[in-house]
Design a protein around this motif. Sequence first.
Motif, PDB file in Angstrom:
ATOM      1  N   HIS A 195      40.686  44.670  42.049  1.00 52.46           N
ATOM      2  CA  HIS A 195      39.420  44.054  41.648  1.00 52.46           C
ATOM      3  C   HIS A 195      39.605  42.542  41.657  1.00 52.46           C
ATOM      4  CE1 HIS A 195      37.689  47.910  40.239  1.00 52.46           C
ATOM      5  NE2 HIS A 195      38.943  48.187  39.906  1.00 52.46           N
ATOM      6  N   TYR A 196      38.832  41.844  42.492  1.00 50.80           N
ATOM      7  CA  TYR A 196      39.004  40.403  42.614  1.00 50.80           C
ATOM      8  C   TYR A 196      37.857  39.586  42.000  1.00 50.80           C
ATOM      9  CZ  TYR A 196      43.267  40.925  45.324  1.00 50.80           C
ATOM     10  OH  TYR A 196      44.546  41.213  45.728  1.00 50.80           O
ATOM     11  N   ARG A 197      36.833  40.244  41.488  1.00 51.24           N
ATOM     12  CA  ARG A 197      35.823  39.610  40.612  1.00 51.24           C
ATOM     13  C   ARG A 197      34.968  38.532  41.269  1.00 51.24           C
ATOM     14  NH1 ARG A 197      36.584  43.890  37.428  1.00 51.24           N
ATOM     15  NH2 ARG A 197      38.357  43.739  36.003  1.00 51.24           N
ATOM     16  N   GLU A 198      35.197  38.266  42.551  1.00 60.21           N
ATOM     17  CA  GLU A 198      34.425  37.223  43.243  1.00 60.21           C
ATOM     18  C   GLU A 198      33.588  37.852  44.335  1.00 60.21           C
ATOM     19  OE1 GLU A 198      35.082  32.842  45.385  1.00 60.21           O
ATOM     20  OE2 GLU A 198      36.795  34.162  45.066  1.00 60.21           O
ATOM     21  N   PRO A 199      32.282  37.555  44.328  1.00 61.21           N
ATOM     22  CA  PRO A 199      31.532  36.612  43.495  1.00 61.21           C
ATOM     23  C   PRO A 199      31.142  37.202  42.138  1.00 61.21           C
ATOM     24  CG  PRO A 199      30.064  37.620  45.097  1.00 61.21           C
ATOM     25  CD  PRO A 199      31.442  38.138  45.399  1.00 61.21           C
ATOM     26  N   GLY A 200      30.766  36.287  41.231  1.00 60.05           N
ATOM     27  CA  GLY A 200      30.101  36.685  40.005  1.00 60.05           C
ATOM     28  C   GLY A 200      30.906  36.589  38.736  1.00 60.05           C
ATOM     29  N   GLN A 201      32.248  36.750  38.819  1.00 65.16           N
ATOM     30  CA  GLN A 201      33.052  36.739  37.594  1.00 65.16           C
ATOM     31  C   GLN A 201      34.344  35.968  37.837  1.00 65.16           C
ATOM     32  OE1 GLN A 201      33.173  41.095  37.121  1.00 65.16           O
ATOM     33  NE2 GLN A 201      32.002  40.833  35.233  1.00 65.16           N
ATOM     34  N   THR A 202      34.208  34.782  38.393  1.00 66.94           N
ATOM     35  CA  THR A 202      35.391  34.042  38.817  1.00 66.94           C
ATOM     36  C   THR A 202      36.185  33.445  37.653  1.00 66.94           C
ATOM     37  OG1 THR A 202      33.963  32.127  39.238  1.00 66.94           O
ATOM     38  CG2 THR A 202      34.523  33.515  41.119  1.00 66.94           C
ATOM     39  N   ASP A 203      35.674  33.580  36.433  1.00 66.86           N
ATOM     40  CA  ASP A 203      36.497  33.212  35.277  1.00 66.86           C
ATOM     41  C   ASP A 203      37.624  34.217  35.068  1.00 66.86           C
ATOM     42  OD1 ASP A 203      34.513  35.112  34.656  1.00 66.86           O
ATOM     43  OD2 ASP A 203      34.531  34.597  32.529  1.00 66.86           O
ATOM     44  N   LYS A 204      37.459  35.438  35.604  1.00 71.09           N
ATOM     45  CA  LYS A 204      38.478  36.482  35.483  1.00 71.09           C
ATOM     46  C   LYS A 204      39.491  36.432  36.631  1.00 71.09           C
ATOM     47  CE  LYS A 204      35.066  39.851  33.674  1.00 71.09           C
ATOM     48  NZ  LYS A 204      35.567  40.480  32.453  1.00 71.09           N
ATOM     49  N   GLU A 205      38.995  36.211  37.839  1.00 74.58           N
ATOM     50  CA  GLU A 205      39.842  36.231  39.039  1.00 74.58           C
ATOM     51  C   GLU A 205      39.038  35.704  40.201  1.00 74.58           C
ATOM     52  OE1 GLU A 205      43.021  36.233  39.629  1.00 74.58           O
ATOM     53  OE2 GLU A 205      43.627  38.347  39.690  1.00 74.58           O
ATOM     54  N   THR A 206      39.728  35.237  41.236  1.00 74.14           N
ATOM     55  CA  THR A 206      39.084  34.900  42.500  1.00 74.14           C
ATOM     56  C   THR A 206      39.825  35.604  43.612  1.00 74.14           C
ATOM     57  OG1 THR A 206      40.466  32.949  42.916  1.00 74.14           O
ATOM     58  CG2 THR A 206      38.444  32.605  41.634  1.00 74.14           C
ATOM     59  N   ILE A 207      39.234  35.606  44.779  1.00 73.18           N
ATOM     60  CA  ILE A 207      39.910  36.185  45.943  1.00 73.18           C
ATOM     61  C   ILE A 207      41.244  35.478  46.170  1.00 73.18           C
ATOM     62  CG2 ILE A 207      39.770  36.436  48.453  1.00 73.18           C
ATOM     63  CD1 ILE A 207      36.653  36.739  47.962  1.00 73.18           C
ATOM     64  N   LYS A 208      41.247  34.159  45.993  1.00 67.74           N
ATOM     65  CA  LYS A 208      42.477  33.390  46.195  1.00 67.74           C
ATOM     66  C   LYS A 208      43.547  33.774  45.179  1.00 67.74           C
ATOM     67  CE  LYS A 208      44.252  28.652  46.500  1.00 67.74           C
ATOM     68  NZ  LYS A 208      43.903  27.208  46.454  1.00 67.74           N
ATOM     69  N   THR A 209      43.203  33.748  43.884  1.00 72.20           N
ATOM     70  CA  THR A 209      44.222  34.035  42.873  1.00 72.20           C
ATOM     71  C   THR A 209      44.648  35.499  42.896  1.00 72.20           C
ATOM     72  OG1 THR A 209      42.525  34.394  41.154  1.00 72.20           O
ATOM     73  CG2 THR A 209      43.466  32.168  41.355  1.00 72.20           C
ATOM     74  N   GLY A 210      43.696  36.382  43.125  1.00 71.27           N
ATOM     75  CA  GLY A 210      44.035  37.804  43.181  1.00 71.27           C
ATOM     76  C   GLY A 210      44.958  38.128  44.335  1.00 71.27           C
ATOM     77  N   SER A 211      44.688  37.546  45.485  1.00 77.27           N
ATOM     78  CA  SER A 211      45.536  37.832  46.649  1.00 77.27           C
ATOM     79  C   SER A 211      46.890  37.139  46.532  1.00 77.27           C
ATOM     80  CB  SER A 211      44.825  37.440  47.943  1.00 77.27           C
ATOM     81  OG  SER A 211      44.536  36.056  47.986  1.00 77.27           O
ATOM     82  N   GLN A 212      46.940  35.984  45.870  1.00 77.31           N
ATOM     83  CA  GLN A 212      48.237  35.351  45.598  1.00 77.31           C
ATOM     84  C   GLN A 212      49.067  36.222  44.656  1.00 77.31           C
ATOM     85  OE1 GLN A 212      46.908  31.534  44.130  1.00 77.31           O
ATOM     86  NE2 GLN A 212      47.232  30.529  46.108  1.00 77.31           N
ATOM     87  N   ALA A 213      48.402  36.820  43.671  1.00 79.18           N
ATOM     88  CA  ALA A 213      49.098  37.748  42.774  1.00 79.18           C
ATOM     89  C   ALA A 213      49.628  38.952  43.545  1.00 79.18           C
ATOM     90  CB  ALA A 213      48.152  38.194  41.661  1.00 79.18           C
ATOM     91  N   ALA A 214      48.836  39.455  44.493  1.00 73.66           N
ATOM     92  CA  ALA A 214      49.287  40.574  45.318  1.00 73.66           C
ATOM     93  C   ALA A 214      50.542  40.199  46.092  1.00 73.66           C
ATOM     94  CB  ALA A 214      48.174  41.004  46.269  1.00 73.66           C
ATOM     95  N   ALA A 215      50.525  39.038  46.723  1.00 74.89           N
ATOM     96  CA  ALA A 215      51.699  38.580  47.465  1.00 74.89           C
ATOM     97  C   ALA A 215      52.906  38.436  46.549  1.00 74.89           C
ATOM     98  CB  ALA A 215      51.390  37.257  48.160  1.00 74.89           C
ATOM     99  N   HIS A 216      52.690  37.940  45.335  1.00 76.46           N
ATOM    100  CA  HIS A 216      53.763  37.819  44.347  1.00 76.46           C
ATOM    101  C   HIS A 216      54.368  39.182  44.037  1.00 76.46           C
ATOM    102  CE1 HIS A 216      54.972  36.578  39.975  1.00 76.46           C
ATOM    103  NE2 HIS A 216      56.017  36.624  40.771  1.00 76.46           N
ATOM    104  N   GLY A 217      53.560  40.228  44.082  1.00 80.33           N
ATOM    105  CA  GLY A 217      54.044  41.576  43.810  1.00 80.33           C
ATOM    106  C   GLY A 217      54.601  42.301  45.013  1.00 80.33           C
TER     107      GLY A 217
END
Length: 425
Positions: free
Chosen positions: A62-84
Amino acid sequence: MKRLIKNGQLLVDGQLKVQDLLIEDGKIAAIGTISSSEVAVNQIYNAQGLFVSPGLIDVHVHYREPGQTDKETIKTGSQAAAHGGFTTVAAMPNVVPTPDTPERMANMLAKNQQDGAVHILQYATITTDRGGDQLVDMPAMKTAGAFAFSNDGNGVQTSATMYEAMQQAADLGMAVVAHAEDDSLKYGGVMHEGAVSKRLGLPGIPSVSETAQVARDVVLAAATGAHYHVCHVSSAATVQVIRAAKQAGVNVTAEVSPHHLLLSDEAITTDNAMLKMNPPLGSEQDRQAVIAGLLDGTIDMIATDHAPHTDAEKAQSMLKAPFGITGSETAFAMLYTRFVKTGQFSLAQLINWMAVQPARVFKLTTIGALKVGAPADLAIFDLTTPTTIQKDQFLSKGNNSPFIGETVYGQTKLTLVDGETAYQA
């Protein structure tokens, strides 16, 4: 651009074997013993003592973008995926607005491509705005590039709607990916209904809320021939239903989330929203059943259900806090530490469930394995050095993980997507 990964440990016939891996123009050019003096390379990475894995595949984020970018964005979510260690993910459509038209799907795909640190596949909704009974234009959504159809976050409540969705999906050769939950059986619950919920005085969700809808849906899948995929299986009874359906030849597949393998409701000793997720943590019997289901093939794969929320939201009581925890950055290390190091799973099994099987089930034919000619999507893990999970190391916006503070093995050292660095420690 040529990159050489030297001295890494690769899984060969289920066993770790030291091999080199040559990457050229974003693809794997050779695997074996490769001398850097014989091949002109731009960069050498010494992976001695490290595990070189196919890039992990997560079919549920769940990347929360659009609409809930205070929780996550496509950029931060996918960076987290790469980190994992994930190189391909599939993003659920519970964003605002939902990708329920071809135009919105095209916009989502363009944004995923623009901001994604990894490959991001995009779910379309089953119904308009992820609710009600009006089916989306499924053929048009396929043409627009939808990966599969899901109303994740909500179960499809009307049988006729799910039946008609499966009929169309079967004709299109697409999967219906279901969050199985009968709303009439939730009773306003915030955790699994059982001895723990009663002790804490918190309203419970009976596990039949999940199982009843899965039972309905496997009958509909049998009638339509659709590929029906069950999200985040959490109860022993649901495992039994899926096992029987598979034995009967129904085209059903299933995933389990790391937290349902790692934790039961016995971990909830206080009103702690960090342990509130949907479906909720089940009983210890349920946890053992999903492990058994994974081991015997009833459950096909592991998917994180990465669900970030803000600190303020999760600081509330379970009665008010949203459901969901993050998972991208903790999944591999937690599962490796708890199950592989203890001998319950083999490393080959874990990679099968986190890379090979997601690719096979969803016909992602070019990924999920390290082979010559395939995209250079890979992750390198340190399986021998202990580390502590710390929230200030998360690349996700969400810190809502019950695993912060855990000592684990399996830290990601390098993630490559199409041969390019997506994450490096």
